[in-house]
Design a protein around this motif. Structure first.
Motif, PDB file in Angstrom:
ATOM      1  N   GLY A 252       0.799  -1.227  -0.038  1.00 37.65           N
ATOM      2  CA  GLY A 252      -0.010   0.153   0.050  1.00 37.65           C
ATOM      3  C   GLY A 252       0.921   1.182   0.087  1.00 37.65           C
ATOM      4  O   GLY A 252       0.262   2.316   0.102  1.00 37.65           O
ATOM      5  N   GLY A 253       2.119   1.040   0.012  1.00 36.08           N
ATOM      6  CA  GLY A 253       2.995   2.408  -0.051  1.00 36.08           C
ATOM      7  C   GLY A 253       3.867   2.702  -1.604  1.00 36.08           C
ATOM      8  O   GLY A 253       3.864   1.529  -2.130  1.00 36.08           O
ATOM      9  N   ILE A 254       4.048   3.697  -1.771  1.00 36.80           N
ATOM     10  CA  ILE A 254       4.657   4.071  -3.042  1.00 36.80           C
ATOM     11  C   ILE A 254       6.333   4.153  -2.548  1.00 36.80           C
ATOM     12  O   ILE A 254       6.694   4.668  -1.777  1.00 36.80           O
ATOM     13  N   ALA A 255       7.030   3.209  -3.560  1.00 35.48           N
ATOM     14  CA  ALA A 255       8.256   2.971  -3.169  1.00 35.48           C
ATOM     15  C   ALA A 255       9.220   4.044  -4.236  1.00 35.48           C
ATOM     16  O   ALA A 255       8.765   4.238  -5.472  1.00 35.48           O
ATOM     17  N   ASP A 256      10.286   4.468  -3.962  1.00 33.31           N
ATOM     18  CA  ASP A 256      11.073   5.249  -4.467  1.00 33.31           C
ATOM     19  C   ASP A 256      10.378   6.698  -5.244  1.00 33.31           C
ATOM     20  O   ASP A 256      10.795   7.214  -6.163  1.00 33.31           O
ATOM     21  N   ALA A 257       9.449   7.091  -4.334  1.00 36.13           N
ATOM     22  CA  ALA A 257       8.645   8.288  -4.777  1.00 36.13           C
ATOM     23  C   ALA A 257       9.326   9.500  -5.256  1.00 36.13           C
ATOM     24  O   ALA A 257       9.291  10.047  -6.297  1.00 36.13           O
ATOM     25  N   ASP A 258      10.551   9.873  -4.294  1.00 35.12           N
ATOM     26  CA  ASP A 258      11.138  10.976  -4.425  1.00 35.12           C
ATOM     27  C   ASP A 258      11.889  11.104  -5.584  1.00 35.12           C
ATOM     28  O   ASP A 258      12.067  11.721  -6.417  1.00 35.12           O
ATOM     29  N   ALA A 259      12.747   9.841  -6.059  1.00 27.24           N
ATOM     30  CA  ALA A 259      13.273   9.637  -7.155  1.00 27.24           C
ATOM     31  C   ALA A 259      12.451   9.533  -8.608  1.00 27.24           C
ATOM     32  O   ALA A 259      13.194  10.242  -9.286  1.00 27.24           O
ATOM     33  N   HIS A 260      11.460   9.209  -8.322  1.00 28.81           N
ATOM     34  CA  HIS A 260      10.733   9.080  -9.584  1.00 28.81           C
ATOM     35  C   HIS A 260      10.117  10.543  -9.929  1.00 28.81           C
ATOM     36  O   HIS A 260       9.956  10.956 -11.046  1.00 28.81           O
ATOM     37  N   LEU A 261       9.703  11.248  -8.701  1.00 31.45           N
ATOM     38  CA  LEU A 261       9.009  12.875  -8.997  1.00 31.45           C
ATOM     39  C   LEU A 261      10.204  13.633  -9.536  1.00 31.45           C
ATOM     40  O   LEU A 261      10.228  14.424 -10.385  1.00 31.45           O
ATOM     41  N   ALA A 262      11.516  13.164  -8.983  1.00 34.23           N
ATOM     42  CA  ALA A 262      12.746  14.078  -9.419  1.00 34.23           C
ATOM     43  C   ALA A 262      12.907  13.943 -10.899  1.00 34.23           C
ATOM     44  O   ALA A 262      13.245  14.813 -11.600  1.00 34.23           O
ATOM     45  N   ARG A 263      12.660  12.408 -11.472  1.00 42.46           N
ATOM     46  CA  ARG A 263      13.034  12.305 -12.733  1.00 42.46           C
ATOM     47  C   ARG A 263      11.875  12.935 -13.393  1.00 42.46           C
ATOM     48  O   ARG A 263      12.215  13.294 -14.702  1.00 42.46           O
ATOM     49  N   LEU A 264      10.763  13.033 -13.011  1.00 45.93           N
ATOM     50  CA  LEU A 264       9.724  13.865 -13.979  1.00 45.93           C
ATOM     51  C   LEU A 264      10.057  15.142 -13.933  1.00 45.93           C
ATOM     52  O   LEU A 264       9.635  15.590 -15.191  1.00 45.93           O
ATOM     53  N   ALA A 265      10.413  15.599 -13.090  1.00 40.99           N
ATOM     54  CA  ALA A 265      10.692  17.091 -12.854  1.00 40.99           C
ATOM     55  C   ALA A 265      11.839  17.359 -13.965  1.00 40.99           C
ATOM     56  O   ALA A 265      11.661  18.221 -14.602  1.00 40.99           O
ATOM     57  N   ARG A 266      12.696  16.502 -14.021  1.00 45.44           N
ATOM     58  CA  ARG A 266      13.622  16.677 -15.100  1.00 45.44           C
ATOM     59  C   ARG A 266      13.255  16.565 -16.427  1.00 45.44           C
ATOM     60  O   ARG A 266      13.732  17.103 -17.387  1.00 45.44           O
ATOM     61  N   SER A 267      12.465  15.543 -16.691  1.00 49.05           N
ATOM     62  CA  SER A 267      11.835  15.221 -18.087  1.00 49.05           C
ATOM     63  C   SER A 267      11.104  16.424 -18.423  1.00 49.05           C
ATOM     64  O   SER A 267      11.415  17.098 -19.454  1.00 49.05           O
ATOM     65  N   LEU A 268      10.337  16.888 -17.581  1.00 47.20           N
ATOM     66  CA  LEU A 268       9.562  18.215 -17.830  1.00 47.20           C
ATOM     67  C   LEU A 268      10.604  19.468 -18.297  1.00 47.20           C
ATOM     68  O   LEU A 268      10.202  20.296 -19.312  1.00 47.20           O
ATOM     69  N   ASP A 269      11.528  19.405 -17.374  1.00 43.64           N
ATOM     70  CA  ASP A 269      12.199  20.565 -17.424  1.00 43.64           C
ATOM     71  C   ASP A 269      12.988  20.475 -18.892  1.00 43.64           C
ATOM     72  O   ASP A 269      13.423  21.425 -19.804  1.00 43.64           O
ATOM     73  N   GLU A 270      13.578  19.308 -19.371  1.00 41.42           N
ATOM     74  CA  GLU A 270      14.256  18.971 -20.509  1.00 41.42           C
ATOM     75  C   GLU A 270      13.259  19.117 -21.880  1.00 41.42           C
ATOM     76  O   GLU A 270      13.895  19.555 -22.862  1.00 41.42           O
ATOM     77  N   LEU A 271      12.162  19.052 -21.680  1.00 40.93           N
ATOM     78  CA  LEU A 271      11.170  19.493 -22.613  1.00 40.93           C
ATOM     79  C   LEU A 271      10.531  20.876 -22.378  1.00 40.93           C
ATOM     80  O   LEU A 271       9.765  21.101 -23.463  1.00 40.93           O
ATOM     81  N   ASN A 272      11.228  21.677 -21.680  1.00 39.14           N
ATOM     82  CA  ASN A 272      10.893  23.093 -21.453  1.00 39.14           C
ATOM     83  C   ASN A 272       9.334  23.264 -21.168  1.00 39.14           C
ATOM     84  O   ASN A 272       8.720  24.203 -21.922  1.00 39.14           O
ATOM     85  N   PHE A 273       8.945  22.329 -20.192  1.00 42.60           N
ATOM     86  CA  PHE A 273       7.282  22.727 -19.778  1.00 42.60           C
ATOM     87  C   PHE A 273       7.642  23.960 -18.899  1.00 42.60           C
ATOM     88  O   PHE A 273       8.377  24.243 -18.042  1.00 42.60           O
ATOM     89  N   PRO A 274       6.627  24.844 -19.216  1.00 40.04           N
ATOM     90  CA  PRO A 274       6.561  25.879 -18.418  1.00 40.04           C
ATOM     91  C   PRO A 274       6.235  25.753 -16.794  1.00 40.04           C
ATOM     92  O   PRO A 274       6.835  26.700 -16.144  1.00 40.04           O
ATOM     93  N   THR A 275       5.428  25.060 -16.580  1.00 38.14           N
ATOM     94  CA  THR A 275       5.137  24.826 -15.324  1.00 38.14           C
ATOM     95  C   THR A 275       5.490  23.564 -14.599  1.00 38.14           C
ATOM     96  O   THR A 275       5.508  22.524 -15.239  1.00 38.14           O
ATOM     97  N   PHE A 276       6.109  23.532 -13.640  1.00 38.46           N
ATOM     98  CA  PHE A 276       6.319  22.084 -12.928  1.00 38.46           C
ATOM     99  C   PHE A 276       5.597  22.206 -11.476  1.00 38.46           C
ATOM    100  O   PHE A 276       5.762  23.026 -10.583  1.00 38.46           O
ATOM    101  N   TYR A 277       4.699  21.111 -11.164  1.00 35.23           N
ATOM    102  CA  TYR A 277       4.238  21.095  -9.924  1.00 35.23           C
ATOM    103  C   TYR A 277       5.175  20.094  -9.291  1.00 35.23           C
ATOM    104  O   TYR A 277       5.915  19.368  -9.556  1.00 35.23           O
ATOM    105  N   THR A 278       5.618  20.574  -7.785  1.00 35.79           N
ATOM    106  CA  THR A 278       6.700  20.226  -7.239  1.00 35.79           C
ATOM    107  C   THR A 278       6.234  18.655  -6.410  1.00 35.79           C
ATOM    108  O   THR A 278       4.950  18.564  -6.374  1.00 35.79           O
ATOM    109  N   PRO A 279       6.966  17.966  -6.369  1.00 35.93           N
ATOM    110  CA  PRO A 279       6.756  16.526  -5.417  1.00 35.93           C
ATOM    111  C   PRO A 279       5.801  17.053  -4.346  1.00 35.93           C
ATOM    112  O   PRO A 279       4.692  16.063  -4.259  1.00 35.93           O
ATOM    113  N   ASP A 280       5.758  18.146  -3.777  1.00 29.76           N
ATOM    114  CA  ASP A 280       5.044  18.524  -2.463  1.00 29.76           C
ATOM    115  C   ASP A 280       3.554  18.314  -3.126  1.00 29.76           C
ATOM    116  O   ASP A 280       2.377  18.144  -2.385  1.00 29.76           O
TER     117      ASP A 280
END
Ligand code: PDD
Length: 301
Positions: free
Chosen positions: A41-69
């Motif tokens: 029932g718990g999510i494993a490695d959540a921070d690492a996956h969300l950090a990679r999502l942030a990086r993917s969106l950044d590399e694609l020049n997305f204007p808005t990024f919602y933080t892991p929070d």
């Protein structure tokens, strides 16, 4: 039973979870995604996956990024609402909805979709026998480090594997070196006890499970070598396996019809799988301890 799905701010029954035909994820694959393992029932490695999502969106020049929070409580709520004990939770962020135009929209909010999938990720009987892979040319673009939803080459590779009676495909570059699996990172163990895995570059996805495996190497007597390895080297390996959030460490027992060692999962792959699942269970339990207290109400039709 109908799942609850998250779409752009709402938790909806899956049959009512819809996205516009003008969504750029649908029209241009202009979207990035992540797949998280769920254990107990718990999510494993959540921070690492969300950090990679942030990086993917950044590399694609997305204007808005919602933080892991902002994303993490939503993912946890979804897992809880769906009473998911073991499986996966998926998030996809597209550049949003706009009349079809190649150029980026100016003031459009990203579309965010999340859903869960029930799956035996740790208790997977396939791991006991291992999988067979074929090798196919890697026909993807030059930014495979970005986790976009442009997954047609991976679908073609898996379909070709199925056509040839194999379980999956490993992709190779023009020099006949393996890049990675269709949806996983590829690893071999050489006859002299080295774990060989391709070094990080734009040619492969920087796998979160790959990081976990490399960390766990200190609990084995394996020596790490991060470098390209060829199809022939893989076929002659002592052991082979792939790593991903959806399978952790999965032994590979046949490559292009050639049995690896005795055609059974090798002892190092089995041990690394155990250790990797152990680490994921620990990470998921930590995440559980801080789960949101209340379930959210699902909007009805
Ligand atoms: N795939 N390489 C590719 C091309 C992948 O698609 C994936 C993950 C990986 C492994 O990354 P990680 O260990 O962070 O899951 C490597 C996911 C599971 C998917 O698309 O379903």
């Amino acid at each position: 039973m109908s799942r609850t799905v998250y779409v752009n701010g709402e938790f909806l029954p899956e049959e009512n979870a819809k996205i516009s035909v003008f969504d750029r994820g649908f029209l241009f694959a202009d979207a990035a995604y992540e797949v998280f393992p769920v254990l107990g029932g718990g999510i494993a490695d959540a921070d690492a996956h969300l950090a990679r999502l942030a990086r993917s969106l950044d590399e694609l020049n997305f204007p808005t990024f919602y933080t892991p929070d902002e994303y993490l409580p939503l993912l946890k709520t979804l897992v809880r609402n769906n009473k998911l004990e073991e499986g996966l939770v998926y998030i996809q962020v597209s550049r949003g909805i706009q009349d079809r135009d190649f150029n980026f929209p100016k003031n459009t909010d990203p579309s965010v979709v999340m859903f869960t999938q029930q799956k035996s990720v740790a208790e997977n009987p396939v791991a006991k026998t291992g999988i067979s892979v074929i090798t196919v040319p890697d026909i993807r673009w030059q930014r495979c480090d970005i986790k976009t939803v442009g997954l047609l080459p991976a679908c073609l590779a898996k379909a070709e594997a199925a056509r040839q009676g194999a379980d999956d495909a490993w992709m190779h570059d023009e020099d006949n070196n393996i890049t990675e699996g269709s949806s996983n990172n590829a690893h071999i163990i050489t006859q002299d006890g080295k774990l060989v895995t391709r070094q990080l570059s734009n040619a492969i996805l920087h796998g979160i499970t790959r990081v976990s495996v490399l960390k766990l190497l200190e609990q084995t007597n394996l020596i790490l070598e991060e470098r390209p390895f060829s199809i022939a080297e893989a076929e002659a390996a002592k052991e082979a396996f792939c790593s991903s959030a959806s399978a952790f460490v999965m032994p590979v027992v046949k490559i292009n019809g050639v049995e690896i060692a005795d055609g059974k999962p090798g002892p190092h792959a089995v041990k690394l799988r155990e250790l990797c699942i152990g680490a994921a269970i620990e990470s998921a339990a930590k995440a559980q301890a801080t789960r949101p207290k209340r379930s959210v109400k699902v909007k009805s039709a």
